[in-house]
Design a protein around this motif. Structure first.
Motif, short mmCIF file in Angstrom:
data_model
loop_
_atom_site.label_atom_id
_atom_site.label_comp_id
_atom_site.label_asym_id
_atom_site.label_seq_id
_atom_site.Cartn_x
_atom_site.Cartn_y
_atom_site.Cartn_z
N LEU A 30 0.44 -1.06 0.09
CA LEU A 30 0.32 0.52 -0.09
C LEU A 30 0.61 1.44 0.27
O LEU A 30 0.68 1.85 -0.54
CB LEU A 30 -0.93 0.05 1.60
N ALA A 31 2.02 1.49 1.23
CA ALA A 31 3.08 2.69 0.70
C ALA A 31 3.90 2.76 -0.59
O ALA A 31 3.54 4.10 -0.53
CB ALA A 31 3.51 2.07 1.48
N SER A 32 4.07 1.91 -0.83
CA SER A 32 4.45 1.66 -2.33
C SER A 32 3.60 1.84 -3.69
O SER A 32 4.05 1.79 -4.84
CB SER A 32 6.05 0.93 -2.00
N ARG A 33 2.49 1.83 -3.23
CA ARG A 33 1.48 1.77 -4.11
C ARG A 33 1.36 1.25 -5.43
O ARG A 33 1.82 1.01 -6.54
CB ARG A 33 1.10 3.37 -5.16
N ALA A 34 1.53 -0.37 -4.74
CA ALA A 34 2.53 -1.69 -5.74
C ALA A 34 1.21 -2.39 -6.95
O ALA A 34 1.81 -2.66 -7.64
CB ALA A 34 2.78 -2.40 -5.16
N TRP A 35 0.07 -1.65 -6.93
CA TRP A 35 -1.29 -2.47 -7.92
C TRP A 35 -0.22 -0.99 -9.34
O TRP A 35 -0.61 -1.57 -10.21
CB TRP A 35 -1.86 -1.40 -7.72
N GLU A 36 -0.08 0.20 -9.44
CA GLU A 36 1.13 0.94 -10.81
C GLU A 36 1.81 -0.41 -11.50
O GLU A 36 2.95 0.08 -10.30
CB GLU A 36 1.70 2.35 -9.84
N SER A 37 2.15 -0.06 -12.16
CA SER A 37 3.13 -0.78 -12.79
C SER A 37 4.90 -0.11 -12.99
O SER A 37 5.71 -0.39 -13.08
CB SER A 37 3.20 -0.46 -14.79
N ALA A 38 4.83 1.35 -12.85
CA ALA A 38 6.12 1.94 -12.43
C ALA A 38 6.42 1.39 -10.72
O ALA A 38 7.79 1.54 -10.30
CB ALA A 38 5.97 3.07 -12.78
N SER A 39 6.07 1.05 -10.41
CA SER A 39 5.89 0.60 -8.72
C SER A 39 7.38 0.04 -8.06
O SER A 39 7.13 -1.23 -8.58
CB SER A 39 4.82 0.40 -7.79
N PRO A 40 8.41 0.34 -7.69
CA PRO A 40 9.41 -1.07 -7.47
C PRO A 40 9.11 -2.11 -6.50
O PRO A 40 9.92 -3.38 -6.39
CB PRO A 40 10.55 -0.28 -6.96
N ASP A 41 7.85 -2.03 -5.75
CA ASP A 41 7.71 -3.27 -4.84
C ASP A 41 6.49 -3.64 -5.92
O ASP A 41 5.27 -4.21 -5.01
CB ASP A 41 7.04 -2.58 -4.12
N ARG A 42 5.76 -3.84 -7.28
CA ARG A 42 4.54 -4.50 -7.48
C ARG A 42 4.97 -6.07 -7.33
O ARG A 42 3.80 -6.64 -7.23
CB ARG A 42 4.95 -4.27 -8.58
#
Length: 645
Positions: A30-42
């Motif tokens: 949630l903190a890293s917005r992992a649902w976004e394709s550019a997130s490093p924590d996807r």
């Protein structure tokens, strides 16, 4: 077992709060917005989705395994799953928590895993090859070691084999050591594909979910493979195991050790000779088949553990139930096994499932086919619970009356054709306005061999035996119903004054005339609730509003035989539950609660049918209650080990 290293789960005492262990991963996503394709924590989100799908895989197989109406003819072990097994397997998903922690650790240790491509077909070929060459033989060797080492079996693997009936959740029921070994073996093909440069996200999903799919299938206790392909291509026998094949391992224990490929049992000399004949017979429905009956689940090594029996076993007793409402329709083993094993109450997690349950209700209304929802064994005889596909409110729709009676009649005819001895009708299925308490069917079908029972004789007995000794006066609503009439006539013979709440003087006088002349004076007609304002024993057979309950004096106890039960508005009064009895201690395979009742407790009408069967009564119990038989049936119930709840 608990003192051995890695023999128990470190979060055993946390209960439901063990899911807090997922908190760091969820919080990071949630903190890293992992649902976004550019997130490093996807990768964290993908990992959580994968493990959610893994849990769903086992749940769907569990639902299928418990759909007795669809697969009862292909069940391998015919015994039901009891409460003890359900409780032991309650935390079956511990291994998922362990393996997601192992996977997260690997992603942190090897950052290159976080940038895997979406798909690489070459990885699937590499993983498949490594699975055959590495995972399968190593699992076979490890599995045999856990069996052949007395220490390993006693401290670790015996837990898995303590489950009497294999279920998809049984696949996850093991010690941490075993699950760590399995996790490493499962990861080996994926690691190999990644090291070869062919790893991908899709490969992880396909391989892991495929692995879980086959594990759950092998434990499902339902033969899903037809025998034709194995006869046409005998080589298939050694490339894929079947549920029958794996169930033999759970009963004999010294055979069929493979993971998914019987080839390794063949090479190791541990392939059971009867595996394919059993698979052929179990999958042949309808007809004659084999049923494995693990009497004690200790060491069954002789062919005597496999007995020929009818594929479609005929129950001796059937309880014909009905659905109460949309929420209660979710309280069945094939929806959520653990939820069905506890008394029903509305839970928040059910709310998202309501739309689906509503659609199922509409489909059931259209299909209109009675189905088996549960079974248990008593004194070695099979008892089944069938359900009419009608919901409580539908019984009060005037245009639905004929359709409901038609469904009940078809169920009775089906039971009669099968050879069922006794069929007992649940609450609304024997409604007086609907079919005269079952009289309609007995009159219409005079040649029935199955005995139709409404069970109200025992229901009346349970209510009457709840009344404290020394009671001199009771207030009775629903007084002119079948149960109300019987209760009134019984009590007046005990010289207890019965205030019968009814506006119909004609119906009251008809009941009063049935009483012996010397006891008629104890039956009194009342037309207003205020007449009972000094009576502390209320027997409720008609729904009471809060305003009507206000007339009861403080300390009143409300005995009930009204469906649905009244709501307890008064804090200064006590409220009894619907009449119910606890089944005998020797009941086996019972793993679901009957509506809101405790485990092992059934409604009195259900228990009445059981007693009718155990006593071998040859008469139908329909229509008016024979008051002279109330004590007879009560004593018979106690004699057979049934106890008031």
């Amino acid at each position: 077992m608990g003192s051995a290293v890695l023999a128990s789960w470190p979060w055993d005492n946390l209960g439901f709060y063990k899911y807090v262990l997922y908190g760091p991963l969820v919080g990071k996503a949630l903190a890293s917005r992992a649902w976004e394709s550019a997130s490093p924590d996807r990768w964290i989100l993908l990992l959580l989705v994968l493990f959610g799908l893994r849990a769903l895989t086992y749940q769907l197989w569990s639902s299928f395994s418990n759909m007795l109406f669809a697969n009862r003819r292909r069940r391998i072990i015919r015994d039901g799953v009891d409460f003890d097994q359900i409780d032991k397997e309650w935390d079956w998903d511990n291994f998922l928590m362990l393996q997601i922690l192992m996977a997260a650790t690997a992603f942190y240790a090897f950052p290159t895993l976080r940038s895997l491509p979406l798909w690489d077909a070459r990885g699937l070929a590499v993983a498949a090859l490594l699975h055959v060459l590495v995972t399968e033989p190593l699992f076979y060797a490890a599995h045999r070691a856990f069996h052949h080492s007395g220490h390993l079996y006693a401290c670790y693997h015996s837990l898995h084999h303590s489950s009497k009936v294999p279920q998809p959740f049984t696949a996850g029921f093991a010690t941490p050591l075993e699950q760590m070994v399995l996790g490493v073996l499962m990861a080996a093909p994926l690691a190999g594909a990644c090291l070869a440069g062919y790893g991908s996200i899709a490969l992880a999903f396909v391989y892991v979910l495929g692995f879980d799919f086959l594990r759950a299938m092998g434990h499902c206790n339902v033969e899903v493979f037809p025998s034709g392909p194995f006869r046409a291509l005998p080589v298939l026998r050694y490339l894929i195991y079947t549920p029958t094949y794996h169930t033999i391992h759970h009963t004999k224990r010294e055979a069929n050790f493979c993971l998914f490929m019987p080839l390794f049992d063949l090479l190791g000399g541990t392939l059971d000779d009867q595996s394919w004949e059993m698979q052929k017979q179990t999958s042949a429905a309808p007809g004659m088949g084999y049923a494995i009956r693990p009497q004690s689940m200790t060491t069954l090594t002789s062919p005597s553990s496999i007995t020929s029996s009818s594929v479609d076993e005929v129950p001796d007793f059937v309880f014909l139930a009905h659905v109460v409402d949309v929420m209660q329709s979710l309280h069945v083993p094939f929806v959520l096994r653990t939820f069905a094993s506890t008394p029903f109450c509305v839970q928040l997690f059910l709310l998202p499932m309501w739309p689906f349950a509503f659609l199922v209700m509409l489909a059931m209304w259209v299909c209109s086919k009675t189905f088996v929802i549960n079974c248990y064994n008593l004194r070695g005889r099979l008892h089944q619970i069938w359900a009419v596909p009608r919901y409580g409110f539908q019984y009060f729709l005037p245009f639905a009356k004929d359709g409901i009676n038609k469904q009940i009649e078809l169920a009775i005819l089906r039971a009669d054709k099968m050879g069922v001895k006794v069929l007992s009708l649940a609450a609304l299925n024997k409604n007086e306005a609907l079919n005269g308490g079952g009289t309609l069917f007995v009159n219409k079908l005079p040649d029935l061999r199955v005995r139709v029972v409404h069970g109200n004789t025992l229901t009346a007995a349970v209510i009457l035996n709840e009344i404290p000794k020394g009671t001199t006066e009771v207030f009775l609503t629903g007084a002119t119903s079948k149960l109300g009439r019987a209760i009134a006539l019984y009590l007046c013979k005990k010289q207890i004054r019965v205030m019968m709440m009814t506006l119909s003087t004609e119906r009251f006088q008809k009941i009063q005339r049935e009483a012996p002349a010397e006891f008629q004076q104890y039956l009194v007609q009342v037309t207003k609730y205020r007449s009972a304002q000094h009576c502390k024993t209320w027997i409720v057979g008609k729904w009471l509003s809060p305003r009507e309950q206000r007339w009861a004096p403080p300390g009143t106890h409300f005995h009930q035989f009204v469906v649905p039960p009244i709501i307890g508005f008064r804090r200064d009064c006590t409220y009894g539950k619907l009449a119910a009895m606890r089944l005998p201690k020797d009941v086996q395979g019972l793993g679901a609660c009957e509506y809101s009742l405790e485990r092992g407790v059934v409604h009195a009408c259900h228990a009445g049918g059981v007693v009718h069967f155990l006593e071998g009564y040859t008469h139908h119990e329909v229509g008016a209650i024979d008051v002279d038989r109330i004590d007879v049936v009560w004593e018979a119930a106690l004699k057979h080990g049934l106890r008031p709840a």
